[in-house]
Design an enzyme around this catalytic site. Structure first.
Site, PDB file in Angstrom:
ATOM      1  CD  GLU A  64      -3.118   0.687   2.186  1.00 46.10           C
ATOM      2  OE1 GLU A  64      -3.648  -0.434   2.221  1.00 46.10           O
ATOM      3  OE2 GLU A  64      -3.380   1.599   2.987  1.00 46.10           O
ATOM      4  CG  ASP A  65       1.415   3.073   3.079  1.00 47.90           C
ATOM      5  OD1 ASP A  65       0.523   3.523   2.346  1.00 47.90           O
ATOM      6  OD2 ASP A  65       1.237   2.812   4.274  1.00 47.90           O
TER       7      ASP A  65
END
Ligand code: ZN
Length: 182
Positions: A64-65
């Protein structure tokens, strides 16, 4: 693979991927502090018995990051770990409101391992909100975040009593104090 090797490899991998990232809070803690907390909560919740859940907890924000792919995780840590990370990863091509709605919807259908990671993640985020709230978040925005977290966690209930207790404590610490008349 030996479990100590697997866990230390996951920490090294995640630390390198999140290098330079900081938490949103006023204290700007290194991002890796969040990963160690989530992994420790997941490890305690499972009494250290499920190595893949702990490894997935360490890696839960990498796709996600950071620039990490599920294939990369599957190659290094196996398909189950990649699957667990996938279960707790938002689709960033969707608008934020839709991602938040889907988290509430998906929680109830998640695997037991993913529910534990989700509970640990939300516990860590609420604890952070109490000690180091995100810069520029007025009380209404914090209250909204707490409310949303509580709704996501509804779907995770029944998966681990101890961890649910940790979450409830973190949530209670953020509730406005009750007056005598309440
Ligand atoms: Zn997280």
């Amino acid at each position: 693979m030996n479990s100590i090797l697997k866990i230390t490899e996951a920490y090294h991998f995640a630390a390198a991927k999140h290098v330079g990232q900081r938490r949103k809070g006023v204290a700007e803690e290194p991002y890796v502090n969040h990963l160690t907390e989530v992994a420790e909560l997941a490890a305690r919740a499972t009494a250290g018995a499920d190595i893949e859940v702990i490894v997935a907890a360490v890696l839960h924000d990498t796709v996600e990051d950071t620039q990490t792919t599920f294939e990369e995780i599957a190659d290094r840590f196996g398909d189950r770990v990649a699957g667990l990370v996938a279960e707790v990863t938002d689709d960033k091509t969707l608008p934020k409101a839709e991602r938040k709605r889907l988290q509430i919807e998906h929680a109830a259908h998640a695997s037991q391992g993913a529910k534990i990671i989700k509970l640990a993640d939300k516990t860590s985020n609420l604890r952070a909100m109490a000690v180091s709230p995100p810069k520029g978040w007025p009380p209404e925005r914090r209250a909204e975040y707490l409310d949303w977290s509580l709704r996501v966690v509804v779907g995770c209930r029944g998966s681990n009593a101890w961890l649910e207790g940790q979450f409830d404590e973190a949530a209670a610490a953020l509730q406005p104090p009750k007056t005598a008349r309440d």
